[in-house]
Design an enzyme around this catalytic site. Structure first.
Site, PDB file in Angstrom:
ATOM      1  N   LEU A 196     -14.533 -16.386  42.157  1.00 39.19           N
ATOM      2  CA  LEU A 196     -13.215 -15.805  42.385  1.00 39.19           C
ATOM      3  C   LEU A 196     -13.116 -15.427  43.869  1.00 39.19           C
ATOM      4  CD1 LEU A 196     -10.631 -14.786  40.852  1.00 39.19           C
ATOM      5  CD2 LEU A 196     -11.634 -12.518  41.076  1.00 39.19           C
ATOM      6  N   LYS A 230      -8.182 -16.105  37.893  1.00 34.97           N
ATOM      7  CA  LYS A 230      -8.540 -14.811  37.295  1.00 34.97           C
ATOM      8  C   LYS A 230      -8.006 -14.779  35.863  1.00 34.97           C
ATOM      9  CE  LYS A 230      -9.020  -9.978  38.710  1.00 34.97           C
ATOM     10  NZ  LYS A 230     -10.449  -9.804  38.476  1.00 34.97           N
ATOM     11  N   TYR A 283      -4.802 -12.194  35.030  1.00 37.48           N
ATOM     12  CA  TYR A 283      -4.651 -10.766  35.309  1.00 37.48           C
ATOM     13  C   TYR A 283      -5.043 -10.438  36.743  1.00 37.48           C
ATOM     14  CZ  TYR A 283      -9.708  -9.755  35.035  1.00 37.48           C
ATOM     15  OH  TYR A 283     -11.050  -9.695  35.279  1.00 37.48           O
ATOM     16  N   GLU A 310     -21.713 -15.524  41.944  1.00 40.62           N
ATOM     17  CA  GLU A 310     -21.114 -14.192  42.125  1.00 40.62           C
ATOM     18  C   GLU A 310     -21.594 -13.300  41.001  1.00 40.62           C
ATOM     19  OE1 GLU A 310     -16.814 -14.321  41.679  1.00 40.62           O
ATOM     20  OE2 GLU A 310     -16.962 -15.760  40.054  1.00 40.62           O
TER      21      GLU A 310
HETATM   22  C1  LIG Z   1     -15.714 -12.738  38.577  1.00 37.99           C
HETATM   23  C2  LIG Z   1     -15.251 -11.833  39.666  1.00 37.99           C
HETATM   24  N1  LIG Z   1     -15.628 -12.087  40.934  1.00 37.99           N
HETATM   25  C3  LIG Z   1     -15.246 -11.289  41.952  1.00 37.99           C
HETATM   26  C4  LIG Z   1     -14.468 -10.157  41.733  1.00 37.99           C
HETATM   27  C5  LIG Z   1     -14.067  -9.287  42.890  1.00 37.99           C
HETATM   28  O1  LIG Z   1     -12.707  -9.477  43.175  1.00 37.99           O
HETATM   29  P1  LIG Z   1     -11.822  -8.335  43.853  1.00 37.99           P
HETATM   30  O2  LIG Z   1     -12.518  -7.937  45.107  1.00 37.99           O
HETATM   31  O3  LIG Z   1     -10.524  -9.001  44.093  1.00 37.99           O
HETATM   32  O4  LIG Z   1     -11.736  -7.207  42.869  1.00 37.99           O
HETATM   33  C6  LIG Z   1     -14.045  -9.861  40.428  1.00 37.99           C
HETATM   34  C7  LIG Z   1     -13.215  -8.694  40.180  1.00 37.99           C
HETATM   35  O5  LIG Z   1     -12.984  -8.285  39.082  1.00 37.99           O
HETATM   36  C8  LIG Z   1     -14.439 -10.717  39.375  1.00 37.99           C
HETATM   37  O6  LIG Z   1     -14.053 -10.473  38.105  1.00 37.99           O
END
Ligand SMILES: Cc1ncc(COP(=O)(O)O)c(C=O)c1O
Length: 280
Positions: free
Chosen positions: A201, A145, A32, A177
């Protein structure tokens, strides 16, 4: 009610649309994206779609749409939603087929929802958030993701029950994270965050913040840090599509980051981020 898109139709998000045998429902067998649309314009859409296609390729999923086709649907959903500021969720799963772990011979399912911004109240943003340190119990493909979010859900729930907005995940003694965010510390004027790897991610907001840091000549060091280093930081913050740049000021045990107030680096990044997204 949010407007949704499901395999060719635009529907209300509370209308039944996903059959029991949908593999997202049965197995979480899909990927997603969450994209923010500011004043009708999706922010860093190419980067989000690029990550979606990489996630799909990593699980050997053929989405059945190219980038242009997804952009058209996203544009139509945005326009039909009547909203100008929205959070757009895109889900792609391995389709609808009788339950069997092996890949089915059916097309992927693609669905989307367009929801109004979940705006963070200005006073909450001004105060910063509390976080809880929590073991990172996820698999080793966190760069995908994936729809499988059980460890993230459990950690975030545990954090919430301790009065914290996010759980900061720790693997092998290093901060990876958050459950739905990237995590940063600031020490002696330099930003530090975990390097891109299979353990995090590659956040799109992280990419934006890296560009902003470069512009503002703030060193951006991609090097992991320990929970202890985070506790001793001058500042801490998280980033994500929906929280943007959010200062972290407190831990679950009541200890503070520095004086417990958002710091100047997070503030500068946030101001520039707002300008980039046309919010000023
Ligand atoms: C596990 C994880 N890390 C980092 C992020 C941040 O990613 P983004 O800046 O692309 O929303 C998300 C966003 O949902 C996430 O689920």
């Amino acid at each position: 009610m949010a407007l949704a898109y499901c395999n060719g139709s635009f529907i209300q998000s509370d209308e039944p649309a996903v059959p029991i045998d949908e593999r997202g429902h049965q197995f979480g067998d899909g990927v997603y994206e969450v994209i923010r649309v500011y004043q009708g314009r999706p922010f860093m859409l190419d980067e989000h779609l690029d990550r979606l296609f990489k996630s799909a390729a990593a699980i050997r999923l053929e989405i059945g749409h190219d980038g242009e086709s997804l952009k058209r649907i996203i544009g139509e959903l945005t326009q039909k939603s009547g909203l100008s500021d929205l959070d757009l969720y895109v889900q792609a799963t391995r389709g609808i087929a009788p339950r069997n772990h092996l890949f089915p011979a059916c097309p992927a399912s693609v669905s989307m929802t367009a929801k109004p911004f979940r705006e963070i109240p200005a006073d909450a943003r001004a105060a910063g958030i509390s976080v809880m340190l929590h073991p990172d119990e996820r698999w080793l493909n966190c760069w995908i993701k994936s729809l499988n979010l059980l460890p993230n859900i459990l950690a975030k729930q545990a954090a919430s029950e301790r009065g914290c907005l996010e759980a900061v995940l720790v693997r092998d003694g290093q901060v990876t994270e958050g459950t739905s965010s990237n995590v940063y510390m600031v020490k002696d004027g330099a930003i530090r965050t975990a390097p891109l790897s299979n353990q995090i991610l590659a956040g799109i907001t992280r990419m934006a913040v890296q560009r902003i840091a470069h512009e503002l000549r703030i060193p951006f060091i991609e090097q992991s840090f320990t929970p202890e280093e985070l506790r001793q930081a001058d500042e801490a913050f998280i980033t994500s599509t929906t929280t943007e740049v959010m200062p972290v000021v407190r831990f679950e045990d009541g200890s503070l980051v520095r004086d417990g107030k958002p710091g100047p680096v997070a503030r500068a990044l946030y101001e520039r981020f707002r300008a980039m997204t046309g919010q000023d």
